[in-house]
Design an enzyme around this catalytic site. Structure first.
Site, mmCIF file in Angstrom:
data_model
loop_
_atom_site.group_PDB
_atom_site.id
_atom_site.type_symbol
_atom_site.label_atom_id
_atom_site.label_comp_id
_atom_site.label_asym_id
_atom_site.label_seq_id
_atom_site.Cartn_x
_atom_site.Cartn_y
_atom_site.Cartn_z
ATOM 1 N N ILE A 55 -15.460 -5.612 3.390
ATOM 2 C CA ILE A 55 -14.638 -4.971 2.346
ATOM 3 C C ILE A 55 -15.276 -5.091 0.955
ATOM 4 C CG2 ILE A 55 -12.343 -4.858 1.262
ATOM 5 C CD1 ILE A 55 -12.150 -4.142 4.174
ATOM 6 N N ARG A 72 -2.841 -17.597 -10.092
ATOM 7 C CA ARG A 72 -2.582 -16.143 -10.080
ATOM 8 C C ARG A 72 -1.863 -15.728 -8.796
ATOM 9 N NH1 ARG A 72 -7.627 -12.566 -11.345
ATOM 10 N NH2 ARG A 72 -5.984 -11.082 -10.848
ATOM 11 N N LYS A 124 2.738 -11.485 -3.134
ATOM 12 C CA LYS A 124 2.178 -11.023 -4.420
ATOM 13 C C LYS A 124 1.725 -9.567 -4.305
ATOM 14 C CE LYS A 124 -2.300 -12.060 -5.417
ATOM 15 N NZ LYS A 124 -3.146 -10.871 -5.678
ATOM 16 N N ASN A 125 0.971 -9.270 -3.240
ATOM 17 C CA ASN A 125 0.368 -7.939 -3.149
ATOM 18 C C ASN A 125 1.355 -6.847 -2.742
ATOM 19 O OD1 ASN A 125 -1.971 -8.994 -4.061
ATOM 20 N ND2 ASN A 125 -3.041 -9.003 -2.086
ATOM 21 N N VAL A 141 -6.632 0.171 -0.247
ATOM 22 C CA VAL A 141 -5.224 -0.224 -0.422
ATOM 23 C C VAL A 141 -4.695 0.364 -1.735
ATOM 24 C CG1 VAL A 141 -3.692 -2.212 -0.763
ATOM 25 C CG2 VAL A 141 -5.536 -2.339 0.925
ATOM 26 N N ASP A 153 -8.884 -11.281 2.523
ATOM 27 C CA ASP A 153 -8.218 -12.305 1.703
ATOM 28 C C ASP A 153 -8.056 -13.642 2.437
ATOM 29 O OD1 ASP A 153 -8.086 -10.461 -0.275
ATOM 30 O OD2 ASP A 153 -5.951 -10.044 -0.085
ATOM 31 N N CYS A 165 -15.363 -7.334 -11.469
ATOM 32 C CA CYS A 165 -14.562 -8.388 -10.836
ATOM 33 C C CYS A 165 -15.520 -9.306 -10.080
ATOM 34 C CB CYS A 165 -13.582 -7.709 -9.885
ATOM 35 S SG CYS A 165 -12.615 -8.832 -8.900
ATOM 36 N N ARG A 168 -15.590 -2.984 -7.477
ATOM 37 C CA ARG A 168 -14.218 -2.481 -7.375
ATOM 38 C C ARG A 168 -13.904 -1.286 -8.290
ATOM 39 N NH1 ARG A 168 -10.153 -7.486 -7.083
ATOM 40 N NH2 ARG A 168 -8.855 -5.980 -5.985
HETATM 41 C C1 EPZ Z 1 -6.152 -4.959 -2.531
HETATM 42 O O1 EPZ Z 1 -7.117 -4.719 -3.536
HETATM 43 C C2 EPZ Z 1 -5.628 -6.360 -2.739
HETATM 44 N N1 EPZ Z 1 -5.027 -6.435 -4.064
HETATM 45 C C3 EPZ Z 1 -6.762 -7.356 -2.608
HETATM 46 O O2 EPZ Z 1 -6.221 -8.651 -2.734
HETATM 47 C C4 EPZ Z 1 -7.397 -7.210 -1.225
HETATM 48 O O3 EPZ Z 1 -8.516 -8.065 -1.128
HETATM 49 C C5 EPZ Z 1 -7.835 -5.763 -0.994
HETATM 50 O O4 EPZ Z 1 -6.718 -4.860 -1.213
HETATM 51 C C6 EPZ Z 1 -8.362 -5.516 0.398
HETATM 52 O O5 EPZ Z 1 -7.402 -5.847 1.354
HETATM 53 C C7 EPZ Z 1 -3.747 -6.092 -4.212
HETATM 54 O O6 EPZ Z 1 -3.065 -5.671 -3.280
HETATM 55 C C8 EPZ Z 1 -3.160 -6.241 -5.564
HETATM 56 P P1 EPZ Z 1 -9.188 -1.744 -1.948
HETATM 57 P P2 EPZ Z 1 -7.658 -3.252 -3.819
HETATM 58 O O7 EPZ Z 1 -8.957 -0.600 -2.847
HETATM 59 O O8 EPZ Z 1 -6.547 -2.296 -3.649
HETATM 60 C C9 EPZ Z 1 -13.602 -0.040 -2.718
HETATM 61 C C10 EPZ Z 1 -6.245 -10.934 -3.414
HETATM 62 O O9 EPZ Z 1 -7.002 -11.932 -3.316
HETATM 63 N N2 EPZ Z 1 -12.979 0.984 -3.570
HETATM 64 O O10 EPZ Z 1 -8.623 -1.669 -0.569
HETATM 65 O O11 EPZ Z 1 -8.382 -3.275 -5.106
HETATM 66 C C11 EPZ Z 1 -13.467 -1.456 -3.283
HETATM 67 O O12 EPZ Z 1 -14.463 -1.717 -4.247
HETATM 68 C C12 EPZ Z 1 -6.814 -9.565 -3.631
HETATM 69 O O13 EPZ Z 1 -5.005 -11.013 -3.374
HETATM 70 C C13 EPZ Z 1 -13.755 1.987 -4.118
HETATM 71 O O14 EPZ Z 1 -14.974 2.038 -3.905
HETATM 72 O O15 EPZ Z 1 -8.702 -3.094 -2.626
HETATM 73 C C14 EPZ Z 1 -13.566 -2.292 -2.037
HETATM 74 O O16 EPZ Z 1 -14.926 -2.459 -1.699
HETATM 75 C C15 EPZ Z 1 -8.144 -9.462 -4.186
HETATM 76 N N3 EPZ Z 1 -13.139 2.928 -4.897
HETATM 77 C C16 EPZ Z 1 -12.890 -1.422 -0.969
HETATM 78 O O17 EPZ Z 1 -12.896 -0.097 -1.499
HETATM 79 C C17 EPZ Z 1 -11.802 2.916 -5.134
HETATM 80 O O18 EPZ Z 1 -11.309 3.799 -5.858
HETATM 81 C C18 EPZ Z 1 -11.451 -1.809 -0.637
HETATM 82 O O19 EPZ Z 1 -10.737 -2.009 -1.842
HETATM 83 C C19 EPZ Z 1 -11.017 1.893 -4.580
HETATM 84 C C20 EPZ Z 1 -11.626 0.934 -3.801
#
Ligand code: EPZ
Length: 420
Positions: free
Chosen positions: A330, A400, A22-23, A168, A308, A120, A125
């Protein structure tokens, strides 16, 4: 509303076919905005993917989804003359990865209006790092009425960007924006999840010139793309979930067409707990154990232990001897499954971002409520271990991200029914 009824204590035996990731599919679908024509294969049949397809159609792409073949063919005629492209709130709020269309639309059309995703269940996030990267690439950004208004009428320009911490989504959005920018972009302190490598493989097949070296990603902008067909990688989180599900005594599940290198960290932890994991070429077999040991883990960006899989491994820890510890680094609110697991008899104590899990405990069936995708599946794993019957409500979260969950587990002799 649909719910799952699970009768626990069945020994799991059989084979599970892991779906496409999915991701990885979500950013690749967003990336298809950069191509004129591409086919994406091995897509998982889950609701987040259907929402992303709806979003692409809304933006103006032609998408032909074949559920039977698990493919999506995408044809795209967007050009610089399309100046009113909108990614609406109703779609982005249900699936945050919708914000990944920002970089590609900006590239293709010079102007984009994309809804801010909003809050969320697992954390606030924000998308500030996505916007920081786009601004550095030359986009002008304003937030108005809950929408990101971005413009780059003369195109984006390659630059150097260092992320203050690893994200990510921000890494993906920056790669997607830099793909069509003029000149070279260097991104530092990037996320290097396998799904990001899959996105880069897709973009390089399209004609991109992207290179990943440790946490540094170099992108040379390209203007022309090729027509391609691309097979998405397997879902490592789905695999991890089912590996964990087979961790206790009497269970044995095999998986083929998977790559153990991608989930090395998880396999090491499972072995440390006492679960037998046998890896041969592209096949993995997991055999459960009745004497599980305590461990301490900390979630982290890849190659760390994935957030995850945190909720799922916590369930297995309830069966380990002694006190195991999980530190979630995270997301600030990713222990929502704990109160529900406690209602099933788990002995878990939370302090700040640490969870202490005392085991082994007998779990017993209860009526519980799913709160997000991975929390929901952890309740399924707990229900499989529990005595009596568990009812899981709000399973739309599960749909989802897990394709045919009950079918896959029932093929391994679980007893799961979906009712309306
Ligand atoms: C991705 O989310 C995944 N989603 C998530 O999968 C996964 O949990 C996460 O990466 C961490 O591995 C997809 O790939 C679609 P991040 P993402 O940006 O990209 C903070 C699942 O269950 N942050 O790496 O949103 C954020 O709040 C899901 O499949 C900021 O502060 O995660 C978090 O604390 C849920 N500002 C941390 O960074 C930003 O601009 C990491 O989030 C971006 C992120």
């Amino acid at each position: 509303m649909q719910r799952l009824i699970i009768k626990g204590k069945k020994k799991l035996k059989g084979k599970i076919k892991i779906s496409g990731s999915k991701n990885a599919t979500l950013p690749i679908l967003a990336a298809s905005i950069l191509s004129n024509s591409s086919e994406i294969k091995n897509i998982p049949l889950v609701n987040d993917i259907f929402t992303m397809v709806k979003l692409l159609k809304f933006i103006g792409l032609k998408c032909i989804l074949s559920k039977k073949k698990k493919t999506i063919k995408i044809f795209n005629k967007l050009t610089k003359s399309n100046k009113n492209i909108i990614a609406p709130y109703k779609l982005v709020k249900t699936m945050r990865a919708g914000v990944l269309v920002l970089g590609p639309i900006l590239n293709k059309c010079g102007k984009a209006k994309v809804s801010l995703p909003g809050g969320c269940a697992i954390g606030s996030r924000p998308v500030d790092l996505h916007l920081m990267a786009l601004k550095k690439l030359g986009a002008k950004i304003k937030i108005k009425n809950g929408y990101i208004h971005a413009t780059a009428l003369k195109g984006l320009k390659g630059t150097n960007i260092k992320f203050p911490f690893i994200s990510v989504g921000a890494t993906e959005n920056a790669i997607l924006a830099a793909f069509g920018a003029e000149g070279k972009t260097i991104l530092n302190n990037c996320a290097i999840e396998p799904e990001i490598k899959d996105l880069v493989n897709y973009l390089n097949k399209l004609g991109g010139k992207i290179n990943i070296k440790k946490r540094k990603i170099t992108i040379r902008g390209v203007k022309e793309t090729r027509k391609i067909s691309y097979k998405v990688m397997f879902d490592r989180i789905e695999l991890g979930t089912y590996l964990i599900s087979a961790g206790t005594a009497g269970n044995e599940i095999s998986f083929s067409n998977v790559d153990k290198k991608v989930i090395n960290t998880e396999i090491k932890i499972l072995k440390k707990i006492g679960v037998k994991v046998i890896c041969k070429k592209n096949k993995i077999t997991v055999i459960g154990n009745n004497k599980l040991k305590k461990v301490s883990i900390k979630t982290g960006p890849y190659p760390g232990f994935p957030t995850d899989l945190q909720a799922q491994i916590m369930v297995l820890m309830t069966q380990s001897e002694g006190t195991s510890k999980i530190t979630e680094t995270i997301f600030e609110n990713r222990f929502m499954h704990v109160p529900e697991l406690r209602r099933m008899g788990a002995n878990i104590f939370i302090k700040n971002n640490h969870a202490y899990i005392k085991g082994p405990t007998k779990l017993s069936g209860a009526e519980v409520m799913a709160t997000d995708l991975r929390a929901s599946v952890s309740l399924v794993l707990a229900a499989l271990l529990a005595e009596n019957r568990t009812i899981i409500n709000r399973i739309y979260h599960l749909d989802r991200g897990y394709q045919h969950l009950e079918k896959k587990l029932n093929n391994c002799r679980a007893n799961i029914k979906r009712i309306n």
